[in-house]
Design an enzyme around this catalytic site. Structure first.
Site, PDB file in Angstrom:
ATOM      1  CG  ASP A 188      -2.213   0.776   1.243  1.00  0.00           C
ATOM      2  OD1 ASP A 188      -2.374   1.706   0.510  1.00  0.00           O
ATOM      3  OD2 ASP A 188      -3.193   0.201   1.831  1.00  0.00           O
ATOM      4  CG  ASP A 208      -3.946   6.292   1.124  1.00  0.00           C
ATOM      5  OD1 ASP A 208      -4.728   5.242   1.461  1.00  0.00           O
ATOM      6  OD2 ASP A 208      -3.613   7.364   1.415  1.00  0.00           O
ATOM      7  CD  GLU A 241      -8.436   5.133  -0.791  1.00  0.00           C
ATOM      8  OE1 GLU A 241      -9.616   5.012   0.104  1.00  0.00           O
ATOM      9  OE2 GLU A 241      -7.590   5.657  -0.472  1.00  0.00           O
ATOM     10  CG  HIS A 282      -8.474  -0.174   5.693  1.00  0.00           C
ATOM     11  ND1 HIS A 282      -8.362  -0.269   4.535  1.00  0.00           N
ATOM     12  CD2 HIS A 282      -7.989   1.050   6.045  1.00  0.00           C
ATOM     13  CE1 HIS A 282      -7.839   0.588   4.012  1.00  0.00           C
ATOM     14  NE2 HIS A 282      -7.698   1.282   4.830  1.00  0.00           N
ATOM     15  CG  ASP A 283     -10.711   3.406   5.080  1.00  0.00           C
ATOM     16  OD1 ASP A 283     -10.095   3.480   5.916  1.00  0.00           O
ATOM     17  OD2 ASP A 283     -10.219   3.780   3.641  1.00  0.00           O
TER      18      ASP A 283
HETATM   19  C1  GLC Z   1      -7.203   6.165   2.490  1.00  0.00           C
HETATM   20  C2  GLC Z   1      -7.213   4.961   3.536  1.00  0.00           C
HETATM   21  C3  GLC Z   1      -7.645   5.226   4.767  1.00  0.00           C
HETATM   22  C4  GLC Z   1      -6.644   6.461   5.107  1.00  0.00           C
HETATM   23  C5  GLC Z   1      -6.615   7.822   4.193  1.00  0.00           C
HETATM   24  C6  GLC Z   1      -5.510   8.613   4.557  1.00  0.00           C
HETATM   25  O1  GLC Z   1      -8.742   6.473   2.521  1.00  0.00           O
HETATM   26  O2  GLC Z   1      -7.630   3.818   3.129  1.00  0.00           O
HETATM   27  O3  GLC Z   1      -7.310   4.354   5.802  1.00  0.00           O
HETATM   28  O4  GLC Z   1      -6.736   7.121   6.643  1.00  0.00           O
HETATM   29  O5  GLC Z   1      -6.432   7.133   2.983  1.00  0.00           O
HETATM   30  O6  GLC Z   1      -4.177   7.916   4.205  1.00  0.00           O
END
Ligand code: GLC
Length: 555
Positions: free
Chosen positions: A96, A196, A248, A322-323
């Site tokens: 990641d 990310d 993402e 995980h979010d």
């Molecule tokens: C993404 C991750 C999340 C994190 C954010 C900032 O959305 O999935 O867990 O808090 O980025 O890095």
């Protein structure tokens, strides 16, 4: 670029997957010890959430050194061993990459704070406007997105926590540093990357107040985003034909996602977007309570499936990560129809066009956390919003109810491997309490003949053995039906029909009305259902509570 339509990816939230040394925190050696379980499930890639050195204000998404493993997760040797052992079992490791920001504990930021101009330009420092921050943009974790630094009388931008400072991608040296990091990990033998919030890296030329929103329209899918991703591809993973990448994408658009993921653009292999996971937000506000809007969910899936198909984009298919709260508690029924709804939800996305992701614990039906006190929460976003909602005057009970439904910690409780004291996760005290929902565990589920786990195995095998599921076109049926989500995948003359009942009331689906032959015809075959056998009435298929049916029709 390769296509990955026959692959299934498994996401590991390292801190909560498996603790090998009794400190209550999941670690890399823990993952290695569970590889045969993952091999048995049948997945191809393991995406690990960040394992790099970090102060852990955002559980590793605040990276202080991209080339070193955080001691709480283990050592570089542990990771090398995991890569090797996974490979022996036919699985690749994905890392990641958090490149929108670094931790403020990163050496670059520390040098910037000392006034080193080279490193100051690695970040986004700006003068305030009349004693206020440079703009009114809001941090995604609540509050203003700028933090004041007295020694410079300037502010730095942080779209997330104030310990996560946004990097300045305009600076060529920054970009080069980041590409080098990707290449460093490629040399270690990793098979792919998840980037990310990567569609936030390109900031606008000028910084102005947002009178309409929180600022996101200025930096989401920003002006140079495609240029940066093409460069990242060219200078790093693009040189390895078979590396898998997923970006993402926060609050993104279909048009941009097509460009991010169409192979001819040479950017990324596929994208995550989140529009389908906002259907239980009241007027776009996450911190509200609303039953999920089923019609909206279907409309969003349909919009993205048809749009990506038309322009050859590639989508990651998922409900959990995980979010996110656990989907079986969110769109399913984790009490009366736990098994049925867990399997139905899995069916509804695994058969779509794209690449399915399974989030740890989903494969045996893990539920929301059901925490009852603020002291059980660990997530920075949850604890920030607890304070914000209190200041807004919401009663404590209401806030806890909202957190029970919305907190990211719902997806972050440790994996429930068995029913023993440490739940097979740890011999110590877990860093966050175990989920308090209905009692489930991997061991208990797998003992049952109709286990959720074995259903996931079947879904994975189906995808791998059936070209229609990998490559077929997608078309929705019964678009406005109040409880069914039905679609057909087609490749040449072959069809796969997927029927999902999202509620607990029995429904019927007429094959003839949709141009399909009745089930007793020779060319119709049941591929999978989450009930014991098919229920038919004349030429109709009846769909019991949370039932899924997958049927193949051949010429
Ligand atoms: C993404 C991750 C999340 C994190 C954010 C900032 O959305 O999935 O867990 O808090 O980025 O890095």
């Amino acid at each position: 670029m390769m296509n990955f339509n026959d692959k299934v990816i498994y996401q590991i939230y390292v801190k909560s997957f498996m603790d090998s040394n009794g400190d209550g925190l999941g670690d890399i050696a823990g993952i290695t010890s569970r590889l045969s379980y993952l091999e048995k499930l049948g997945v191809d890639y393991l995406w690990l959430t960040p394992v790099f050195i970090s102060p852990m204000n955002d559980n590793g998404y605040d990276v202080a050194d991209y080339r070193k493993i955080d001691p709480s997760f283990g050592t570089m040797e542990d990771l090398e061993e995991l890569i090797e052992e996974a490979k022996k079992r036919g699985m690749g490791i994905m890392l990641d990459m958090v490149f929108n920001h670094t931790s403020t504990a990163h050496e670059w930021f520390q040098k910037a704070l000392l006034g080193d101009p080279k490193y100051k330009d690695y970040y986004i420092f700006k003068k305030g406007a009349d004693g206020a921050p440079p703009t009114n943009w809001e941090s995604k974790f609540g509050g203003n997105a700028w933090e004041y630094v007295p020694q410079f009388d300037e502010y730095y931008l942080h779209l997330f926590d104030k310990t996560q400072a946004d990097l300045n991608w305009e600076n060529e040296e920054v970009r080069k540093e980041l590409y080098d990091i990707v290449n460093f990990w490629l040399d270690k033998g990793v098979s792919g990357f998840r980037f990310d919030v990567v569609n936030l890296i390109s900031k606008p030329e000028t910084y102005e107040n947002d009178d309409l929103g929180d600022g996101r329209r200025f930096y989401t899918d920003g002006p140079k985003i495609h240029q940066y991703l093409k460069e990242l591809n060219r200078k790093s993973f693009g040189q390895k034909e078979d590396s898998l990448t997923v970006g993402e994408m926060s609050s993104t658009s279909l048009e941009n996602c097509v460009r991010y993921s169409n192979p001819s653009e040479k950017e990324l292999s596929m994208v995550f977007n989140f529009h389908h996971l906002k259907v239980d937000y009241e007027k776009g506000d996450k911190w509200s309570l609303k039953p999920f809007d089923f019609q909206e969910l279907k409309d969003i899936f349909d919009h993205w499936q048809t749009g990506m198909q038309e322009h050859q984009g590639n989508m990651a298919l998922f409900y959990n990560n995980h979010d996110q709260p656990r989907v079986v508690s969110r769109f399913g029924n984790d009490k009366k129809y736990h098994k049925e709804s867990a399997k139905m939800l899995a069916t509804s996305i695994h058969m779509l066009r794209g690449i399915p992701y399974i989030y740890q614990g989903e494969e045996f039906g893990m539920t929301n956390a059901y925490f009852t006190s603020i002291h059980e929460y660990r997530d920075v976003e949850s604890t920030n919003y607890y304070e914000i909602l209190r200041k807004e005057g919401l009663p404590e009970e209401r806030i806890l109810e909202i957190l029970q439904a919305k907190s990211r910690d719902n997806g972050r409780t440790p994996v429930l491997w068995n029913d023993e004291e440490g739940r097979g996760f740890t011999e110590g005290t877990p860093w966050i309490p175990f989920a308090k929902g209905p009692s489930v565990s991997a061991e208990k589920d797998m003992k049952e003949e109709d286990s959720i786990f074995s259903y996931y195995q079947k879904l994975i095998k189906l995808r791998k053995s059936n070209p229609v599921i990998q490559e077929g076109t997608y078309e929705i049926l019964e678009k406005d039906h109040p409880s069914l989500f039905c679609y057909v995948r087609a490749l040449g003359e072959k069809k796969v029909l997927v029927l999902n009942n999202f509620y607990d009331k029995e429904e019927e689906f007429s094959l003839i009305n949709h141009g399909f032959p009745p089930v007793d015809e020779r060319n119709v075959r049941l591929l999978l259902t989450n009930y014991n056998e098919l229920c038919t009435k004349d030429e109709k298929i009846c769909l019991r509570p949370y039932e899924s049916v997958i049927i193949s029709v051949e010429p």
